[in-house]
Every structure is written in structure tokens, then in C-alpha cells.
Design a protein around this motif. Sequence first.
Motif, PDB file in Angstrom:
ATOM      1  N   THR A  29       0.810  -1.282  -0.074  1.00 47.89           N
ATOM      2  CA  THR A  29      -0.099  -0.018  -0.104  1.00 47.89           C
ATOM      3  C   THR A  29       0.752   1.180   0.100  1.00 47.89           C
ATOM      4  N   LEU A  30       0.530   2.111  -0.683  1.00 48.59           N
ATOM      5  CA  LEU A  30       1.217   3.466  -0.862  1.00 48.59           C
ATOM      6  C   LEU A  30      -0.063   4.610  -0.454  1.00 48.59           C
ATOM      7  N   MET A  31       0.408   5.346   0.785  1.00 47.97           N
ATOM      8  CA  MET A  31      -0.302   6.288   1.279  1.00 47.97           C
ATOM      9  C   MET A  31       0.283   7.447   0.965  1.00 47.97           C
ATOM     10  N   LEU A  32      -0.600   8.430   0.278  1.00 48.98           N
ATOM     11  CA  LEU A  32      -0.256   9.760  -0.206  1.00 48.98           C
ATOM     12  C   LEU A  32      -1.183  10.576   0.448  1.00 48.98           C
ATOM     13  N   ASP A  33      -0.368  11.556   1.440  1.00 51.14           N
ATOM     14  CA  ASP A  33      -0.826  12.573   2.163  1.00 51.14           C
ATOM     15  C   ASP A  33      -0.905  13.703   1.791  1.00 51.14           C
ATOM     16  N   GLU A  34      -1.857  14.793   2.085  1.00 53.66           N
ATOM     17  CA  GLU A  34      -2.140  15.936   1.415  1.00 53.66           C
ATOM     18  C   GLU A  34      -1.861  16.011  -0.120  1.00 53.66           C
ATOM     19  N   LEU A  35      -2.909  14.994  -0.805  1.00 53.57           N
ATOM     20  CA  LEU A  35      -2.886  14.584  -2.238  1.00 53.57           C
ATOM     21  C   LEU A  35      -2.947  16.015  -2.885  1.00 53.57           C
ATOM     22  N   ASN A  36      -3.951  16.818  -2.536  1.00 51.37           N
ATOM     23  CA  ASN A  36      -4.440  18.246  -3.124  1.00 51.37           C
ATOM     24  C   ASN A  36      -3.122  18.978  -3.195  1.00 51.37           C
ATOM     25  N   SER A  37      -1.934  18.953  -2.439  1.00 54.41           N
ATOM     26  CA  SER A  37      -0.572  19.548  -2.832  1.00 54.41           C
ATOM     27  C   SER A  37      -0.033  19.421  -3.987  1.00 54.41           C
ATOM     28  N   LEU A  38      -0.137  18.450  -4.706  1.00 59.64           N
ATOM     29  CA  LEU A  38       0.426  18.247  -5.723  1.00 59.64           C
ATOM     30  C   LEU A  38       0.041  18.944  -7.037  1.00 59.64           C
ATOM     31  N   SER A  39       0.639  19.391  -7.881  1.00 59.92           N
ATOM     32  CA  SER A  39       0.643  20.211  -9.144  1.00 59.92           C
ATOM     33  C   SER A  39      -0.294  19.554 -10.000  1.00 59.92           C
ATOM     34  N   ALA A  40      -0.999  20.235 -10.924  1.00 58.79           N
ATOM     35  CA  ALA A  40      -1.825  19.443 -11.895  1.00 58.79           C
ATOM     36  C   ALA A  40      -1.030  18.535 -12.841  1.00 58.79           C
ATOM     37  N   PRO A  41       0.276  19.078 -13.318  1.00 61.40           N
ATOM     38  CA  PRO A  41       0.785  18.017 -14.161  1.00 61.40           C
ATOM     39  C   PRO A  41       1.131  16.749 -13.442  1.00 61.40           C
ATOM     40  N   LEU A  42       1.444  16.765 -12.121  1.00 59.14           N
ATOM     41  CA  LEU A  42       1.775  15.614 -11.244  1.00 59.14           C
ATOM     42  C   LEU A  42       0.775  14.839 -10.982  1.00 59.14           C
ATOM     43  N   GLN A  43      -0.421  15.333 -10.712  1.00 61.46           N
ATOM     44  CA  GLN A  43      -1.672  14.696 -10.699  1.00 61.46           C
ATOM     45  C   GLN A  43      -2.033  13.947 -11.826  1.00 61.46           C
ATOM     46  N   ALA A  44      -1.906  14.499 -12.983  1.00 61.27           N
ATOM     47  CA  ALA A  44      -2.043  13.797 -14.023  1.00 61.27           C
ATOM     48  C   ALA A  44      -1.401  12.485 -14.414  1.00 61.27           C
ATOM     49  N   LYS A  45      -0.098  12.827 -14.011  1.00 65.18           N
ATOM     50  CA  LYS A  45       0.798  11.622 -14.206  1.00 65.18           C
ATOM     51  C   LYS A  45       0.424  10.432 -13.043  1.00 65.18           C
ATOM     52  N   LEU A  46       0.187  10.829 -11.970  1.00 63.79           N
ATOM     53  CA  LEU A  46      -0.474   9.934 -10.825  1.00 63.79           C
ATOM     54  C   LEU A  46      -1.625   9.150 -11.560  1.00 63.79           C
ATOM     55  N   LEU A  47      -2.549   9.956 -11.901  1.00 66.79           N
ATOM     56  CA  LEU A  47      -3.810   9.360 -12.686  1.00 66.79           C
ATOM     57  C   LEU A  47      -3.454   8.051 -13.572  1.00 66.79           C
ATOM     58  N   ARG A  48      -2.526   8.602 -14.507  1.00 70.42           N
ATOM     59  CA  ARG A  48      -1.967   7.744 -15.522  1.00 70.42           C
ATOM     60  C   ARG A  48      -1.499   6.463 -14.809  1.00 70.42           C
ATOM     61  N   ALA A  49      -0.639   6.541 -13.557  1.00 71.71           N
ATOM     62  CA  ALA A  49       0.049   5.386 -13.241  1.00 71.71           C
ATOM     63  C   ALA A  49      -1.168   4.506 -12.543  1.00 71.71           C
ATOM     64  N   ILE A  50      -2.089   5.122 -11.893  1.00 69.84           N
ATOM     65  CA  ILE A  50      -3.144   4.290 -11.332  1.00 69.84           C
ATOM     66  C   ILE A  50      -3.901   3.476 -12.392  1.00 69.84           C
ATOM     67  N   GLN A  51      -4.281   4.297 -13.311  1.00 66.46           N
ATOM     68  CA  GLN A  51      -5.209   3.815 -14.370  1.00 66.46           C
ATOM     69  C   GLN A  51      -4.320   2.544 -15.006  1.00 66.46           C
ATOM     70  N   GLU A  52      -3.364   2.906 -15.581  1.00 67.93           N
ATOM     71  CA  GLU A  52      -2.449   1.831 -16.427  1.00 67.93           C
ATOM     72  C   GLU A  52      -1.750   0.827 -15.669  1.00 67.93           C
ATOM     73  N   LYS A  53      -1.609   0.930 -14.218  1.00 69.58           N
ATOM     74  CA  LYS A  53      -0.801   0.141 -13.316  1.00 69.58           C
ATOM     75  C   LYS A  53       0.502   0.044 -13.793  1.00 69.58           C
ATOM     76  N   SER A  54       1.246   0.995 -14.189  1.00 76.09           N
ATOM     77  CA  SER A  54       2.519   1.083 -14.449  1.00 76.09           C
ATOM     78  C   SER A  54       2.982   2.279 -14.160  1.00 76.09           C
ATOM     79  N   ILE A  55       4.491   2.457 -14.032  1.00 75.55           N
ATOM     80  CA  ILE A  55       5.050   3.754 -14.031  1.00 75.55           C
ATOM     81  C   ILE A  55       6.256   3.848 -14.907  1.00 75.55           C
ATOM     82  N   ARG A  56       6.828   5.145 -14.977  1.00 78.22           N
ATOM     83  CA  ARG A  56       8.080   5.294 -16.012  1.00 78.22           C
ATOM     84  C   ARG A  56       8.870   5.976 -15.378  1.00 78.22           C
TER      85      ARG A  56
END
Length: 461
Positions: free
Chosen positions: A238-265
Motif C-alpha cells: 500500500t502507498l499512502m499519499l498524504d495531502e494529495l491536493n498539494s500536488l501540481s496539476a501535471p503531477l496529478q495527471a501523471k499519478l492518474l495515468r499510473a493508477i489507471q495503467e498500473k505502470s510507471i515510468r
Amino acid sequence: MKGKGELPVLPDVYKQLLDAVDVGVHVVDLEGRSIIYNKKMSEIEDMDKEDVLYKSIMEIFLFQSEEESRLLQALKHGANQKNTKQTYFNFKGQEITTVNDTFPLLDAGKRIGAVEIARDITKLEKLTREQTREKHSLFTFDQIVGESPSLLEVIERAKLATRTTSSVLIYGETGTGKELFAQSIHTGSERATGPFISQNCAALPDSLIEGMLFGSVKGAFTGATNHPGLFEQANGGTLMLDELNSLSAPLQAKLLRAIQEKSIRRIGDTKDRAIDVRIIATMNEDPMTAIAENRLREDLYYRLSVVSLVIPPLRERRDDILRLAFSFIMKFNKRFMLQVRGLSKEVAELFAHYDFPGNVRELEHVIEGAMNVMYDDEEIEYSHLPTHMRTKFPKPDQLVQVEYSTPISAIQPLHHVMEEMERTYVKKSLESFQGNITKTAEALGLSRQNLQYRVRKFNLR
């Protein structure tokens, strides 16, 4: 102009300059009142200037005694400290860590005040505490204290979430115990044997947090090495991300992609890496507000809030206050080798009427602070409580009734009304103790110097 031994009144241009510098500046006068509190210090300590200016240090911070305040030590004893770290709590119960230069202000060799110049390291200090936790050190649902219906409902919803690997979004005010719930979900799930990693997203700038989350490859940037990010480190767990709303919009987009595709680069890499990680995100503000104010992507919110938990603040589950207080007493009995049995009736009544803006965390700090000044006492008494609580709740037998009314046709500016009410209250308090400054100051939760200032200010003698 200023009299001898007094601090000068700052012109507006100097106030503007102080607000422009990137270090906190806090100045107190000879009475220990805050007279300069710049914009950066307000940001560091998360307090408005109106909450601080013209009030004593002991009124606005959770110090058990004046010895804990370096500003007061500089003022009273001439203590001069350079580049020293200090961790303390504001009146909201929020923990703050700074590196300070603290020294007295002199006029013709005589102390007339004290100043503290502070650099904020709160986020970095918290970051050093964050690391992969071993299973035996994590919380479980059995350790969540409380029996109020609102809390039990959240616990039941959280237990149901242990059956799946769906993402979870936990919302609650600071100090309500969001990470406790996140850990309990992890330890109650099939992922309990895997890692649990927590990361505060507000702890570092985007340029660093991206590398921490997704990792990097050698040569991606100056000094970069082959380094797995937290997603890879949490694989199977499990990965807990605290204060998620402090991330910038580009990083939130990259996080969304990682969650949806279950992969990271990794940064600088050309290939994707499969991950198997459950995400638990936490926020200390209403997600709908964050979305409306563009601090949280709406698509990321819906992706993470498959399971949503709202942790109630302590003021909405007052029946749990005494249970929590007792559990903290037992905890600190072991740590401090004491034998405290509970709260006095007076303290229990005070707790029942206090709002605890810092929630469970503030209650824990209050109990810990009280037990730090106990020796062989069996109960936590009123005198053991921090100054900010005693200021708000004078002892019942020392309360004086203040009657104040004004016809609507004679409405005055609010600060005039408050000043007159304060004058009347202080005057009647002094009369209750036959003019004894020490006893009156103790009843009002003020220092002798602070009360004496008010006596002079209101010409009460």
C-alpha cells in the motif's frame, strides 16, 4: 518617537520590507507581547497576525512553561542562540519545526525586547520521520479508540474496504487520525504482508517529489542514479499519499495515468514498469472545495474515491474524549514511568466543553504536556494544563460575572467594546482577589507581567 527603554514604532515602509523577506521575524516587547510578526512567520506558524499581535507568547503557543520559549529566555535572561532547531506547537495544536536565531534587543545596554528570526523546516523534519514501516509497528482497527456512532460507522466502512484492492480517499481535519485508518486498512487486508509506505505530498517541491514517487535512471538529470520510486518500493503493498491536493496539476495527471495503467515510468527512462500497489490518499480539506478551487483534478478524485471515508472531528464525538484521554494517560504512564489514574473532575468537565481544534492529536499533546509536569500526582489537575486552555477556561470558582450591554443607538466600533469588556473583566477579577496580582494572573491564565501591563493600560490602580 519612543521613550527610553522602549521599542520604536515601525513606519509602514519598514513593515513592508519585513513582510517581503523570506524568513520569519517575531519581536516581543519588554512585557513579552508580540509587536512585530511578519508575513513569513505567519505562514510558517499558520496563524493570522490578528491572533498574535499584542498578545503574550504564553497565550499563543502550547508551552508548558516560559522556559520552553526561547524568545522569553532571550527577553528575561539575555539568552542568545544562533542556528538552533526548535519544535513547538501553535494554539491550534499544529507542530512546527524551525531553525532560529534568537537574541535580546538592547538600548544603551538595557534589554527592551527580543527577536526571533526563523527558517521553516517543518516539512523536511516530517519527511525524515517518514519511512517504510514494519508490519508490527502499524495500527490496526482494534487500536482505534472511540464508541461514538459517527466513528463506528467510519470504522465499519473502512473494514469493508479491506476485502478489495480499490483505491481509498480519506478526508478529515488535521489531527483526526487519517493515517491510523490508512494503516488499519492495510493491516486488515491481504496486503498486510507487503510494504506500507507513507509520503506527505506537501513535504517537497514537485521537482523532488516526482523522482521520489516514480524513481529515476542514471543520467536523467545531474546527479541522477538508478533509483526505484515509492511506487516500486510499495509493490505488492500500500502507498499512502498524504495531502494529495498539494500536488501540481501535471503531477496529478501523471499519478492518474499510473493508477489507471498500473505502470510507471522512471524519470529519464524509456520503458514502463508494471506495479501492483493499492493507493490510499488523504486530504485535510473538503475534496469538493479543492476541485472547485483547482487544487484537485476532478478525474483523479473520482478515480481515487472508489471508497470514501470522512473522519469526524473530535468536537463531533465528544463522548470519546474521556476514552481517548484515558488511553493516552496509559500510554504516557508507561513512557514516563508514572502512575496517573485519570483526570480530575474539573479537568474532565473542561475537556467536555473544549472544542479541540487540533482534534485527537491536540488532546494527545495536552495529556503528554500535562504528564511532563507531574511527579507523584494521581490525577491530571487544572494546574497541569497548558496555558492556552487555562486562559480560555478559568477555574469555575475564580470566574467573575461581567455584565455588558449597550443600546442599539449607541453601537461602538468592536475593538472599543472588546477593550471595555476586557477592562471590566480584569477589574472585577482583581477585586475578587483583593488586588493580589499573582492570584489574579493565575486565575486568568496570564503571566504577572501580562496582567500588570493591563493594569497600567486600563489605569486600574
